[in-house]
Design an enzyme around this catalytic site. Structure first.
Site, PDB file in Angstrom:
ATOM      1  N   ALA A  63       0.780  -1.225  -0.125  1.00  0.00           N
ATOM      2  CA  ALA A  63      -0.016  -0.036   0.097  1.00  0.00           C
ATOM      3  C   ALA A  63       0.844   1.289   0.037  1.00  0.00           C
ATOM      4  O   ALA A  63       1.948   1.281   0.225  1.00  0.00           O
ATOM      5  CB  ALA A  63      -1.019  -0.138   1.152  1.00  0.00           C
ATOM      6  N   GLY A 103       0.924  -5.363   0.814  1.00  0.00           N
ATOM      7  CA  GLY A 103      -0.446  -5.091  -0.286  1.00  0.00           C
ATOM      8  C   GLY A 103      -0.030  -5.776  -1.497  1.00  0.00           C
ATOM      9  O   GLY A 103      -0.932  -5.935  -2.318  1.00  0.00           O
ATOM     10  N   GLU A 106      -0.328  -9.572  -1.492  1.00  0.00           N
ATOM     11  CA  GLU A 106      -1.641  -9.708  -1.454  1.00  0.00           C
ATOM     12  C   GLU A 106      -2.375  -9.414  -2.734  1.00  0.00           C
ATOM     13  O   GLU A 106      -3.345 -10.250  -2.884  1.00  0.00           O
ATOM     14  CB  GLU A 106      -2.384  -8.625  -0.323  1.00  0.00           C
ATOM     15  CG  GLU A 106      -1.982  -9.073   1.124  1.00  0.00           C
ATOM     16  CD  GLU A 106      -2.306  -7.928   2.094  1.00  0.00           C
ATOM     17  OE1 GLU A 106      -1.849  -6.730   1.949  1.00  0.00           O
ATOM     18  OE2 GLU A 106      -3.221  -8.304   3.015  1.00  0.00           O
ATOM     19  N   GLU A 126       4.143  -5.817   7.063  1.00  0.00           N
ATOM     20  CA  GLU A 126       3.327  -4.855   7.897  1.00  0.00           C
ATOM     21  C   GLU A 126       3.374  -4.684   9.345  1.00  0.00           C
ATOM     22  O   GLU A 126       3.411  -3.775   9.719  1.00  0.00           O
ATOM     23  CB  GLU A 126       1.731  -5.248   7.550  1.00  0.00           C
ATOM     24  CG  GLU A 126       1.417  -4.939   6.250  1.00  0.00           C
ATOM     25  CD  GLU A 126       1.328  -6.253   5.108  1.00  0.00           C
ATOM     26  OE1 GLU A 126       2.198  -6.978   5.499  1.00  0.00           O
ATOM     27  OE2 GLU A 126       0.643  -5.948   4.106  1.00  0.00           O
TER      28      GLU A 126
HETATM   29  C1  3H9 Z   1       0.456  -2.738   3.286  1.00  0.00           C
HETATM   30  O1  3H9 Z   1       0.641  -2.874   2.213  1.00  0.00           O
HETATM   31  C2  3H9 Z   1      -0.815  -2.588   4.174  1.00  0.00           C
HETATM   32  C3  3H9 Z   1      -1.835  -3.779   3.184  1.00  0.00           C
HETATM   33  O2  3H9 Z   1      -1.456  -4.737   3.886  1.00  0.00           O
HETATM   34  C4  3H9 Z   1      -3.191  -3.426   3.428  1.00  0.00           C
HETATM   35  C5  3H9 Z   1      -3.598  -2.006   2.749  1.00  0.00           C
HETATM   36  C6  3H9 Z   1      -5.199  -1.950   2.806  1.00  0.00           C
HETATM   37  N1  3H9 Z   1       4.544   3.525   0.159  1.00  0.00           N
HETATM   38  O3  3H9 Z   1      13.531   1.989   0.730  1.00  0.00           O
HETATM   39  P1  3H9 Z   1      13.793   2.941  -0.502  1.00  0.00           P
HETATM   40  C7  3H9 Z   1       9.339   4.906  -0.968  1.00  0.00           C
HETATM   41  S1  3H9 Z   1       1.622  -1.672   4.303  1.00  0.00           S
HETATM   42  C8  3H9 Z   1       5.025   4.552  -0.008  1.00  0.00           C
HETATM   43  O4  3H9 Z   1      14.786   3.816  -0.397  1.00  0.00           O
HETATM   44  P2  3H9 Z   1      14.706   0.530  -1.741  1.00  0.00           P
HETATM   45  C9  3H9 Z   1      10.436   5.338  -0.070  1.00  0.00           C
HETATM   46  O5  3H9 Z   1       9.754   6.123   1.011  1.00  0.00           O
HETATM   47  C10 3H9 Z   1       2.780  -1.594   3.204  1.00  0.00           C
HETATM   48  N2  3H9 Z   1       6.281   4.830  -0.314  1.00  0.00           N
HETATM   49  O6  3H9 Z   1      14.125   1.778  -1.702  1.00  0.00           O
HETATM   50  C11 3H9 Z   1      11.406   6.197  -0.728  1.00  0.00           C
HETATM   51  O7  3H9 Z   1      11.019   7.267  -0.914  1.00  0.00           O
HETATM   52  P3  3H9 Z   1      12.011   8.688  -1.197  1.00  0.00           P
HETATM   53  C12 3H9 Z   1       3.928  -2.711   3.319  1.00  0.00           C
HETATM   54  C13 3H9 Z   1       7.197   3.891  -0.321  1.00  0.00           C
HETATM   55  O8  3H9 Z   1      15.142  -0.177  -2.932  1.00  0.00           O
HETATM   56  C14 3H9 Z   1      11.371   5.046  -2.109  1.00  0.00           C
HETATM   57  O9  3H9 Z   1       9.947   4.695  -2.224  1.00  0.00           O
HETATM   58  N3  3H9 Z   1       5.075  -2.454   2.620  1.00  0.00           N
HETATM   59  C15 3H9 Z   1       6.873   2.762   0.124  1.00  0.00           C
HETATM   60  O10 3H9 Z   1      16.101   0.428  -0.455  1.00  0.00           O
HETATM   61  C16 3H9 Z   1      12.514   4.256  -2.146  1.00  0.00           C
HETATM   62  O11 3H9 Z   1      12.467   3.658  -1.054  1.00  0.00           O
HETATM   63  C17 3H9 Z   1       6.170  -2.176   3.128  1.00  0.00           C
HETATM   64  O12 3H9 Z   1       6.158  -1.925   4.213  1.00  0.00           O
HETATM   65  C18 3H9 Z   1       5.554   2.319   0.326  1.00  0.00           C
HETATM   66  N4  3H9 Z   1       4.907   1.173   0.566  1.00  0.00           N
HETATM   67  O13 3H9 Z   1      13.872  -0.384  -0.770  1.00  0.00           O
HETATM   68  C19 3H9 Z   1       7.378  -1.921   2.319  1.00  0.00           C
HETATM   69  N5  3H9 Z   1       8.044   2.015  -0.016  1.00  0.00           N
HETATM   70  O14 3H9 Z   1      12.854   8.055  -2.238  1.00  0.00           O
HETATM   71  C20 3H9 Z   1       8.029  -0.854   2.720  1.00  0.00           C
HETATM   72  C21 3H9 Z   1       8.732   2.728  -0.286  1.00  0.00           C
HETATM   73  O15 3H9 Z   1      11.224   9.764  -1.480  1.00  0.00           O
HETATM   74  N6  3H9 Z   1       9.059  -0.334   1.773  1.00  0.00           N
HETATM   75  N7  3H9 Z   1       8.611   4.037  -0.576  1.00  0.00           N
HETATM   76  O16 3H9 Z   1      12.782   8.574   0.097  1.00  0.00           O
HETATM   77  C22 3H9 Z   1      10.333  -1.068   1.711  1.00  0.00           C
HETATM   78  O17 3H9 Z   1      10.562  -1.943   2.447  1.00  0.00           O
HETATM   79  C23 3H9 Z   1      11.443  -0.495   0.837  1.00  0.00           C
HETATM   80  O18 3H9 Z   1      11.231   0.768   0.585  1.00  0.00           O
HETATM   81  C24 3H9 Z   1      11.651  -1.510  -0.613  1.00  0.00           C
HETATM   82  C25 3H9 Z   1      12.508  -0.719  -1.627  1.00  0.00           C
HETATM   83  C26 3H9 Z   1      12.201  -2.663  -0.074  1.00  0.00           C
HETATM   84  C27 3H9 Z   1      10.297  -1.633  -1.179  1.00  0.00           C
END
Ligand code: 3H9
Length: 703
Positions: A63, A103, A106, A126
């Site tokens: 998400a 998500g 999912e 999450e």
């Molecule tokens: C969810 O999914 C809830 C659902 O179950 C239910 C819904 C109803 N959203 O980390 P990076 C941004 S909860 C928005 O530097 P990497 C991040 O802030 C979500 N933005 O890159 C950054 O922005 P900026 C569950 C996001 O390659 C840029 O993307 N998912 C999101 O080192 C690059 O990120 C998670 O918890 C997001 N979801 O790592 C995953 N994710 O460049 C969270 C990233 O402006 N994300 N951004 O600073 C991660 O673990 C890592 O970002 C990921 C990439 C591994 C994806």
């Protein structure tokens, strides 16, 4: 609307590509695109199957968490999209090209088939954000792989690579090479075989087998209590999976999931943990050092000193494959230091965290020397000698003579003047502070300290190096104690005062433990060693009457050779081999005797006062640090405290937590304590007063 989904046709297959750089979260535009694309595919008689993939390095990162807490976002909800996908009469194949998290996974679980690239990480992280998989993940995953494995996967939040996901049953095929071409071929095969759809919601065998087996949930609760003490989301996750197992009706389980997800969303831990997530990324951004600033390659490192810090720092380099030359004063010290490193690696190998081959590779990257000229090829030289300015200045003079032009010259000081160190060289632009935290090979924080003349390229290189070493690098200005230790000084001083006024060290530690700190101030003192300050005072010839009153108890303990954990006695007694200290009446007697000597009347101090008196001066000092520009933003302080000092992540760090208390309340208490106790610690920081007067919080300074 943010993000989009490209729609194209390849023969009888519709190919949908999610495009929302850099990591394709499910922002409003993506949800709209998913909805439109599936609707188009269903309405086109020529289309017989759909392939869904992501552009760039991710499939879908989950998400869009930046939308949480924002005004209701536009476009269809994720639930609406997933219902459409799940009701599709045409099979949908998820082509997991890269990260499929939260998500994102999912969405894939709503597809009929899942194929993935071998390196694609798959996970439901999450729980780390104080949430649960709220798009059906808690209901579909147990149906796919059984409750026990699903619980393990969701509660850990850790990703696994596609081959492991296949072994677990989450992914159907791992495809080498072009994932989109492979997924289209897979979809064509499905069509050729009769276009069978396969909805996880209809799979009941696994959950029926688990029904009535309460042991699975008892075990999960025990693990959660041990590994995630004080966290709200794990119990919610367990209740959702219980609902998946105990309900015949999929939709009834989904209702439980939605209700639990709502509770998590409203819980303060969720806001705090998401603040932590974004802060961790924000600290890498330095306004006057743009992302495209030239950095220097770091292929070889050198570390001066192979004591606790130098050894740990050397391990950090070896762990990421960077060869490191370690310099010591003599062969004996070198042998001792390398022996400690070898033992540390051996322990990790014995615990199954490393193979023998990995241990051997890392050890082979370490070369010991006593000869400064051997440092001449290093791209970075980290000085980790005794924490004394004169000693460091002398060391830098020697480094200067041998270091190659342009090498980064770093001091692992925990609070000394980086400019004074830089002045010992003719190249202050290359000098920077790299404050590692002990144990350096384990702790994630790295304070990067910029001197007045440090070049932007040196800063950018040091920040990049921090990332390479798997640290969170936070930039600090050059002022005594930098960010962390300067604030810590206020905290430990207060703790020292409180025990003289009536609390016991054990009460203070218990209050901080309950707040979520793994160690209270006196437990920390015992770990670090009480003798450090005592010896420094002796060396400096400080007279007993000039010892700060807050250090008097510790000095008396040292007089009795109670140096802390290292002598099995300090503020606590440590029964043989144990790190869990036990209270000691003798210490209480020493504390009471010291109060009496100082003419301080002891009284009962409530836990609430202990907490506020320990934390509010720390926050007040944080405000000064911001005012002086030592920390760039409040979130930099939060990251320093959560990753270097054990401040509980679920509070969002000290500055975020202060906002949650209401800054006006914090200021009112500071003023109240100022009236009672006086002293500089209770002098409100002008920034704090200004923010309260304007009705704002620290968050308003985030920019
Ligand atoms: C969810 O999914 C809830 C659902 O179950 C239910 C819904 C109803 N959203 O980390 P990076 C941004 S909860 C928005 O530097 P990497 C991040 O802030 C979500 N933005 O890159 C950054 O922005 P900026 C569950 C996001 O390659 C840029 O993307 N998912 C999101 O080192 C690059 O990120 C998670 O918890 C997001 N979801 O790592 C995953 N994710 O460049 C969270 C990233 O402006 N994300 N951004 O600073 C991660 O673990 C890592 O970002 C990921 C990439 C591994 C994806």
């Amino acid at each position: 609307m943010k993000g989009t989904v490209h729609y194209e046709t390849r023969g009888n297959i519709a190919l949908m590509t999610i495009d929302n750089p850099p990591v394709n979260p499910l922002s409003s535009g993506v949800r709209q695109g998913l909805h439109d694309g599936i609707t188009a595919a269903l309405g086109d008689a020529a289309i017989q199957a759909v392939v869904l993939t992501g552009a760039g390095r991710a499939f879908i990162a989950g998400a869009d968490i930046s939308e949480f807490g924002a005004a209701a976002s536009s476009g269809p909800g994720l639930g609406e999209c997933l219902t459409l996908m799940e009701n599709s009469t045409k099979p949908i194949v998820a082509a997991i090209n890269g990260t499929a998290f939260g998500g994102g996974l999912e969405v894939a679980l709503c597809c009929d088939y899942r194929v993935a690239s071998p390196t694609a990480p798959v996970g439901l992280p999450e729980v780390k954000l104080g949430l649960l998989p709220g798009a059906g993940g808690t209901q579909r995953l147990p149906r796919l792989i059984g409750a026990e494995k699903a619980l393990g996967f969701i509660l850990s939040g850790d990703p696994i690579a596609a081959p492991a996901a296949k072994a677990l049953g989450i992914v159907d095929e791992v495809i080498d090479g072009d994932i989109v071409a492979g997924a289209i071929a897979f979809a064509e095969q499905v069509v050729a075989n009769g276009s069978a759809t396969r909805k996880i919601r209809n799979e009941t065998a696994k959950v029926e087998a688990d029904r009535g087996n309460s042991e699975i949930f008892d075990a999960a609760r025990k693990t959660a209590a041990r590994r995630m003490r004080g966290r709200f989301a794990p119990e919610m996750i367990i209740q959702c999976v219980e609902a998946a197992v105990n309900n015949n009706d999929f939709d009834a389980g989904m209702k439980v999931e939605q209700e639990c997800f709502r509770k998590c969303m409203e819980h303060p831990q969720r806001a705090a943990l998401i603040h932590m997530f974004f802060s961790e990324r924000e600290v890498a951004k330095i306004p006057d050092v743009p992302r495209d600033t030239e950095t220097k390659p770091i292929k070889q490192a050198a570390v001066i000193g192979c004591g606790t810090m130098g050894g740990g720092i050397s391990m950090c380099f070896a762990n990421v494959g960077i060869p490191v030359t370690i310099l010591e004063m003599n062969d004996e010290a070198l042998e001792r230091g390398l022996g400690v490193i070898q033992r540390n690696y051996d322990i990790q190998q014995q615990r199954g965290r490393m193979t023998q081959a990995e241990v051997d590779t890392r050890m082979s990257l370490l070369t010991g020397t006593t000869d400064y000229s051997k440092l001449s090829t290093a791209d970075v030289i980290v000085e980790a000698v005794y924490e004394n300015l004169d000693v460091k200045v002398e060391t830098f003079k020697k480094i200067e003579e041998v270091a190659k032009a342009g090498a980064i010259l770093a001091s692992n000081t925990s609070g000394l003047d980086v400019d004074a160190i830089a002045a010992a060289t003719t190249r202050p632009e290359d000098v920077i502070g790299l404050h590692f935290f002990s144990p350096a090979n384990i702790m994630r924080l790295l304070e990067v300290v910029r001197g007045g003349k440090t070049s932007k390229s040196t800063i950018a290189t040091a920040m990049q190096l921090g990332k390479k070493l798997n640290k969170i690098a936070v930039l600090s200005g050059n002022a005594p104690g930098f960010i962390g230790n300067r604030m810590l000084g206020q905290y430990t001083r207060q703790a020292g005062e409180i025990i003289l006024q009536g609390a016991t060290p054990y009460q203070v530690d218990a209050v901080m433990n309950k707040f979520g700190m793994p160690m209270g101030p006196f437990q920390m003192n015992d770990l670090v060693g009480l003798d450090l300050g005592w010896r420094a005072r002796q060396l400096a010839g400080v007279k007993p009457e000039d010892v700060p009153i807050t250090a008097r108890v510790a000095d008396k303990l040292c007089d009795k050779e109670r140096f802390g954990q290292k002598t099995a006695r300090g503020f606590y007694i440590y029964p043989e081999g144990s790190r869990a200290g036990q209270p000691d009446p003798e210490v209480i007697a020493i504390v009471e005797e010291t109060s009496a000597e100082l003419g301080i009347e002891r009284r009962e101090i409530a836990d609430d006062e202990v907490l506020k008196r320990c934390l509010y001066p720390l926050i007040n000092e944080g405000a000064r640090i911001l005012e002086e520009g030592i920390a760039l933003r409040p979130c930099d302080i939060d990251i320093v405290y959560a990753n270097g000092y054990g401040f509980p992540e679920v509070t969002g760090g000290p500055m975020f937590w202060a906002d949650q208390q209401g800054l006006d309340n914090v200021l009112a208490d500071i003023k109240r304590f100022q009236e009672i106790y006086g002293g500089p610690a209770w002098e409100p920081a002008p920034l704090l007063e200004k923010l309260v007067a304007e009705g704002k919080g620290f968050a308003s300074l985030q920019g």
